[in-house]
Design an enzyme around this catalytic site. Structure first.
Site, PDB file in Angstrom:
ATOM      1  N   HIS A   1      92.455  32.934 121.170  1.00 19.38           N
ATOM      2  CA  HIS A   1      93.349  34.070 121.395  1.00 19.38           C
ATOM      3  C   HIS A   1      94.779  33.604 121.194  1.00 19.38           C
ATOM      4  CE1 HIS A   1      93.292  32.019 125.257  1.00 19.38           C
ATOM      5  NE2 HIS A   1      94.218  32.818 125.770  1.00 19.38           N
TER       6      HIS A   1
ATOM      7  N   HIS B   1      97.518  33.526 123.157  1.00 21.99           N
ATOM      8  CA  HIS B   1      98.423  33.042 124.206  1.00 21.99           C
ATOM      9  C   HIS B   1      98.975  31.677 123.804  1.00 21.99           C
ATOM     10  CE1 HIS B   1      96.975  35.800 127.722  1.00 21.99           C
ATOM     11  NE2 HIS B   1      97.968  36.331 127.010  1.00 21.99           N
TER      12      HIS B   1
ATOM     13  N   ASP C   1      99.658  28.827 125.123  1.00 22.58           N
ATOM     14  CA  ASP C   1      99.040  27.536 125.459  1.00 22.58           C
ATOM     15  C   ASP C   1      97.815  27.236 124.593  1.00 22.58           C
ATOM     16  OD1 ASP C   1      98.018  29.775 126.978  1.00 22.58           O
ATOM     17  OD2 ASP C   1      96.877  28.382 128.227  1.00 22.58           O
ATOM     18  N   HIS C   2      97.437  28.174 123.731  1.00 13.49           N
ATOM     19  CA  HIS C   2      96.314  27.951 122.830  1.00 13.49           C
ATOM     20  C   HIS C   2      96.736  27.886 121.362  1.00 13.49           C
ATOM     21  CE1 HIS C   2      93.118  28.607 125.918  1.00 13.49           C
ATOM     22  NE2 HIS C   2      94.171  29.121 126.542  1.00 13.49           N
TER      23      HIS C   2
ATOM     24  N   HIS D   1      89.525  39.011 128.678  1.00 12.98           N
ATOM     25  CA  HIS D   1      90.793  38.471 129.165  1.00 12.98           C
ATOM     26  C   HIS D   1      91.856  39.556 129.010  1.00 12.98           C
ATOM     27  CE1 HIS D   1      93.212  35.197 130.563  1.00 12.98           C
ATOM     28  NE2 HIS D   1      93.897  35.034 129.455  1.00 12.98           N
TER      29      HIS D   1
ATOM     30  N   ASP E   1      89.921  31.812 126.993  1.00 13.32           N
ATOM     31  CA  ASP E   1      90.027  32.124 128.409  1.00 13.32           C
ATOM     32  C   ASP E   1      89.207  33.377 128.675  1.00 13.32           C
ATOM     33  OD1 ASP E   1      92.016  30.187 128.183  1.00 13.32           O
ATOM     34  OD2 ASP E   1      93.623  31.503 128.763  1.00 13.32           O
TER      35      ASP E   1
ATOM     36  N   HIS F   1      90.468  23.725 131.533  1.00 13.76           N
ATOM     37  CA  HIS F   1      91.488  24.761 131.656  1.00 13.76           C
ATOM     38  C   HIS F   1      91.846  24.963 133.122  1.00 13.76           C
ATOM     39  CE1 HIS F   1      93.526  28.706 131.037  1.00 13.76           C
ATOM     40  NE2 HIS F   1      93.755  28.239 129.838  1.00 13.76           N
TER      41      HIS F   1
END
Lengths: 303, 303
Positions: free
Chosen positions: A62, A64, A66-67, A142, A212, A270
């Site tokens: 996805h 976000h 942090d990914h 999510h 996530d 995570h």
């Protein structure tokens, strides 16, 4: 050949002292797949001596930060290395445009081709297939569209038992047929059942990467008999309300998915930065699914 | 109050084992200025215990990835921290649009205001001013538009000598006039020259940050009497041809700028990853400008 999984980052949205942001490298017989690419992934690849230039596909669950925020630096570094090999990036629609605009602003000229494949979240999809394996995207739950990934080795051909072949002078053209599962019929018309004249089928390897996500009951069935399931476990039981409000999972919920899937092994990661020691997350998961391991940056798993 | 400079990253385009990408934090009496923000800057800020939330302005020399790719993660982390304080970003035109599109794709919602100020490369410009200091952008020479930055403390008010004040019963309204440099005239008409009745003027601090750039003869004059000059020194003399073709500087050229500027101290960094030991770069520079130091990640300078 064994598959190898290298954990590059095991923290959640914020980096922690010993945990960087989400990224994992799966090495199969013929592929180097990168799952997620949080900021600093190129440093972690370097730190853990991973073959950074061999990565052929990047799967982004996805969008976000942090990914994904490591992708710009990784592509920029590839450009400095004068990479030639094509790179495929599986990501949600719109990401290709963002990457292109960042690379243009930063004057990054790539001589290698980047192929973007748009993920689709309306059901399980076969997104990659070759002689060795299949990769499926599986929608998770999510705050933004998320896909988990399921990598599945193809069912392998059966091998003719060497002693049987030696004894019966099997004609060459019969080998392929037996390997595909046919019984052998000799000149006298005697039938030798396939199971008796071949070695037991080598089991197809399976790996799933789920992050996530909130706990999705029943989703384990999509990855049945998976060898290694990586499932996010941001929170412990004590913070299960946070898991609900932030649409993440507890380690026990990760274990519930592993049990549903009849997985051989569960990896959890995570982790929320509020936890410095994550042993208790592993313990909480083990009550539901015994073979659970809390991952750490640099950990390697062969399977 | 002393100023503090924290070196966060000292490598050039690629990260090295112990060197991360370009970023430095300057702390003055009332500001926390971040210069450049390569990938991983938020990790380095954390690692070296810098007050990450206090940064009020970010100055980006140019848009190459090793100087900017950390901005997305930093802004995203600020959003998770629920930062309220406004942040000003000085960058080349077009960057605001890129940042906004990345944050939008990554669903980063910032409650704090980000003010973008466009840099202009057609001459030295005053880009920031308040009671404490002035910041100038100074065009450098590279493959893309680059601005160096020059931070200059304002000339400070003179302090009236306490013993003189006590002895002469100076009326209140005279203090401001003396502080601004006027002579004091008492009731009898006696003139006391300003230099005799005030303390020696505290020298205004100056810091310059010059990277990435080819050697620009004469540019030292723009930052005359600078206390600390950070100047890139990607290459050693042996690779001075690379400095020409890649539009970077040798450490000796950095020293030439420091000498021209009549600097007090020269810091060199942005080292090519081909060098594991950079002591010789310092030595080559010292032949031209003695007070030269090769920086390392985590190094701090008070001045």
């Amino acid at each position: 050949m064994k598959w190898n999984l290298k954990i590059l980052g095991s923290s959640s949205a914020l980096p922690a002292d010993n945990r960087m942001l989400s990224a994992q490298l799966l090495t199969t017989s013929s592929h180097h797949f990168l799952f997620d690419c949080g900021e600093g992934t190129q440093f972690q690849l370097r730190r853990f001596k991973a073959p950074v230039n061999k990565i052929d596909s990047i799967f982004l669950t996805h969008l976000h930060g942090d990914h994904i925020f490591g992708i710009f630096g990784l592509l920029s570094t590839y450009s400095l290395y004068r990479r030639q090999k094509r790179l495929t990036i599986y990501a949600h629609p719109g990401f290709a445009r963002v990457v292109k605009s960042v690379l243009r602003a930063a004057s990054v000229r790539t001589v290698f081709r980047i192929k973007f494949v748009n993920l689709n979240c309306d059901g399980k999809r076969l997104i990659f297939e070759d002689d060795e394996l299949e990769v499926y995207s599986i929608p998770l739950e999510h705050s933004v569209p998320v896909c988990g990934f399921f990598v599945k080795e193809k069912v392998l051909l059966r091998n003719v038992r060497k002693d049987f072949a030696r004894e019966h002078y099997i004609p060459f053209y019969w080998f392929d047929k037996i390997k595909r599962g046919e019984d052998f019929v000799d000149e006298d018309g005697t039938v030798y059942p396939n199971e008796e004249i071949t070695l037991p089928e080598k089991e197809a390897k399976k790996f799933a990467y789920f992050t996530d996500t909130f706990y999705v009951p029943g989703i384990g069935k999509e990855i049945e008999n998976v060898d290694v399931l990586y499932h996010e476990a941001t929170f412990g039981l004590e913070h299960s309300d946070d898991a609900v409000s932030k649409l993440h999972s507890t380690s026990r919920q990760a274990a519930m998915v592993a049990r549903e899937a009849n997985a051989k092994r569960l990896l959890i990661g995570h982790f929320s930065t509020r936890y410095t020691d994550v042993k208790f997350l592993e313990e909480e998961a083990k009550k539901v699914f015994k073979n659970t391991t809390a991952v750490y940056d640099g950990m390697e798993i062969d399977f």
